[in-house]
Scaffold this motif. Structure first.
Motif, mmCIF file in Angstrom:
data_model
loop_
_atom_site.group_PDB
_atom_site.id
_atom_site.type_symbol
_atom_site.label_atom_id
_atom_site.label_comp_id
_atom_site.label_asym_id
_atom_site.label_seq_id
_atom_site.Cartn_x
_atom_site.Cartn_y
_atom_site.Cartn_z
ATOM 1 N N PHE A 63 0.836 -1.232 0.068
ATOM 2 C CA PHE A 63 -0.035 -0.024 0.002
ATOM 3 C C PHE A 63 0.742 1.317 0.028
ATOM 4 O O PHE A 63 0.284 2.255 -0.510
ATOM 5 C CB PHE A 63 -0.851 0.145 1.347
ATOM 6 N N ASP A 64 2.044 1.136 0.458
ATOM 7 C CA ASP A 64 2.908 2.250 0.781
ATOM 8 C C ASP A 64 3.940 2.621 -0.556
ATOM 9 O O ASP A 64 4.911 3.276 -0.461
ATOM 10 C CB ASP A 64 3.717 2.264 1.725
ATOM 11 N N ALA A 65 3.945 1.752 -1.640
ATOM 12 C CA ALA A 65 4.656 1.932 -2.615
ATOM 13 C C ALA A 65 5.106 3.159 -3.262
ATOM 14 O O ALA A 65 6.223 3.509 -3.322
ATOM 15 C CB ALA A 65 4.154 0.632 -3.908
ATOM 16 N N ALA A 66 4.068 3.919 -3.413
ATOM 17 C CA ALA A 66 4.241 5.004 -3.981
ATOM 18 C C ALA A 66 5.012 6.208 -3.062
ATOM 19 O O ALA A 66 5.801 6.921 -3.467
ATOM 20 C CB ALA A 66 2.866 5.724 -4.541
ATOM 21 N N LEU A 67 4.321 5.958 -1.874
ATOM 22 C CA LEU A 67 5.007 7.031 -0.840
ATOM 23 C C LEU A 67 6.753 6.545 -0.573
ATOM 24 O O LEU A 67 7.368 7.503 -0.406
ATOM 25 C CB LEU A 67 4.240 6.912 0.318
ATOM 26 N N ASP A 68 6.803 5.370 -0.511
ATOM 27 C CA ASP A 68 8.043 4.782 -0.439
ATOM 28 C C ASP A 68 9.088 5.216 -1.489
ATOM 29 O O ASP A 68 10.396 5.309 -1.382
ATOM 30 C CB ASP A 68 8.078 3.444 -0.301
ATOM 31 N N PRO A 73 13.217 5.178 -0.608
ATOM 32 C CA PRO A 73 13.614 4.471 -2.080
ATOM 33 C C PRO A 73 14.276 2.980 -1.959
ATOM 34 O O PRO A 73 14.323 2.301 -2.853
ATOM 35 C CB PRO A 73 14.343 5.518 -2.836
ATOM 36 N N GLU A 74 14.738 2.989 -0.751
ATOM 37 C CA GLU A 74 15.721 1.777 -0.536
ATOM 38 C C GLU A 74 14.894 0.461 -0.018
ATOM 39 O O GLU A 74 15.631 -0.692 -0.157
ATOM 40 C CB GLU A 74 16.654 2.081 0.482
ATOM 41 N N ARG A 75 13.733 0.562 0.027
ATOM 42 C CA ARG A 75 12.670 -0.263 0.351
ATOM 43 C C ARG A 75 12.815 -1.732 -0.895
ATOM 44 O O ARG A 75 12.712 -0.924 -2.242
ATOM 45 C CB ARG A 75 11.391 0.015 0.776
ATOM 46 N N GLY A 80 12.515 -1.569 -6.671
ATOM 47 C CA GLY A 80 12.578 -2.646 -7.866
ATOM 48 C C GLY A 80 13.083 -3.993 -7.456
ATOM 49 O O GLY A 80 12.936 -4.929 -8.517
ATOM 50 N N LYS A 81 13.289 -4.376 -6.550
ATOM 51 C CA LYS A 81 13.983 -5.945 -6.242
ATOM 52 C C LYS A 81 12.708 -6.634 -5.963
ATOM 53 O O LYS A 81 13.081 -7.918 -6.164
ATOM 54 C CB LYS A 81 14.796 -5.955 -5.024
ATOM 55 N N VAL A 82 11.626 -6.236 -5.733
ATOM 56 C CA VAL A 82 10.381 -7.116 -5.318
ATOM 57 C C VAL A 82 9.488 -6.476 -6.323
ATOM 58 O O VAL A 82 8.980 -4.989 -5.881
ATOM 59 C CB VAL A 82 10.047 -7.574 -4.062
ATOM 60 N N PHE A 287 18.068 -6.502 9.173
ATOM 61 C CA PHE A 287 16.877 -6.203 8.387
ATOM 62 C C PHE A 287 16.188 -5.196 9.220
ATOM 63 O O PHE A 287 15.520 -5.504 10.205
ATOM 64 C CB PHE A 287 16.126 -7.240 8.144
ATOM 65 N N ALA A 288 15.883 -4.213 8.404
ATOM 66 C CA ALA A 288 14.860 -3.024 9.002
ATOM 67 C C ALA A 288 13.771 -3.466 9.824
ATOM 68 O O ALA A 288 13.123 -4.215 9.304
ATOM 69 C CB ALA A 288 14.836 -1.864 8.255
#
Length: 290
Positions: A63-68, A73-75, A80-82, A287-288
């Motif tokens: 759900f937070d993809a756009a905000l992240d 951006p490292e998530r 783009g890793k997942v 891992f965060a």
């Protein structure tokens, strides 16, 4: 690639779900003056709790993809890793398996598992960005997780009001987390400090009532673990200190739940739960947590 998927599920957080549900089981046994349920039920309900938590944490990033893309951006997803769609599939599978395992215990546990799924989606999709509803809904997920453990002995759910304690606690942690990106959230920290105090006093009260005084040792360690980083964050208001306070607030759930288990008189189980903490802290370094 594997590391990105592990990061997505936040393994150190998932381990805290074990303590939630077993604390619920222990409290159920305390109130009903019953022995611990059979091993099979304990295994199913614990795995159910972990999977439900996994589903919730994965959908948080979905759900937070756009905000992240802007703030984190490292998530795994914004980097783009997942793929976002792949993460959604993983979250759906985790939710489904979690509900299925709860069903293996009894229908009461199954209904509570469905409520957990609903609250997770409500939080991630809508409530998260609401000043009041966000912390309450997030806390409700943890409160329901405690009830999921109590549901192993359904008659214990007449004491459902105890779910308010993890609701208050997680609401406090969630409230602090609002400053982990930009910091400078003194008011939120002060409010959460008051909520922490309320939780600690509640634990102390039940320790006195149950006359299991050794539980004070667990309560003391719990208090120290949350208070130290919180005071540091209050002093500096720096994002990294706020983030650390949130991190230890999440991990300290293990000690809070160990306190409940000790209050219930299950010392060995309480110590076993505490053994999860160093593992969770180690994973939190890799891992965060947030």
């Amino acid at each position: 690639m594997l590391k990105a998927w592990i990061q997505l599920i936040r393994p150190s957080n998932v381990l805290t779900a074990i303590s939630d549900v077993l604390a619920g089981v222990a409290l159920a046994c305390l109130f009903l003056q019953s022995e611990l349920p059979e091993t099979g039920s304990l295994i199913w309900i614990t795995l159910s709790s972990m999977l439900l938590y996994t589903g919730g944490i994965v959908f948080n990033d979905v759900f937070d993809a756009a905000l992240d893309k802007i703030e984190r951006p490292e998530r795994p997803i914004p980097s783009g890793k997942v793929k976002q769609s792949s993460a959604a599939i993983l979250g759906t599978i985790a939710f489904s398996l979690g509900c299925f395992l709860a069903y293996q215990v009894n229908m009461t546990a199954f209904y509570i598992s469905l409520a957990i799924v609903l609250m997770c989606l409500l939080y991630n999709g809508k409530a998260k960005h609401h000043f009041i509803a966000g912390p309450i809904v997030m806390g409700s997920c943890r409160g329901l997780n405690l009830l999921l453990g109590m549901a192993v002995l359904p008659d214990s759910l007449s004491y459902f009001y105890l779910a308010i304690v993890p609701i208050i606690y997680i609401a406090a942690v969630t409230n602090i987390s609002r400053g982990e990106v930009y910091g400078n959230n003194k008011t939120a920290i002060l409010v959460s400090m008051g909520l922490y105090a309320l939780v600690i006093l509640t634990l102390i009260y039940f320790a006195f009532v149950s006359k299991n005084y050794l539980a004070f040792i667990f309560i003391l360690f719990f208090t120290v673990m949350i208070a130290s980083p919180l005071f540091k964050a209050l002093k500096s208001l720096a994002p990294q200190d706020v983030r650390k306070s949130v991190k230890f607030g999440v991990l300290a759930l293990i000690l809070m739940n160990a306190s409940w288990i000790a209050i219930s008189g299950y010392w060995v189980l309480a110590l076993a739960i505490c053994a999860i903490l160093p593992v969770s802290i180690f994973l939190a370094k890799k891992f965060a947590v947030t």
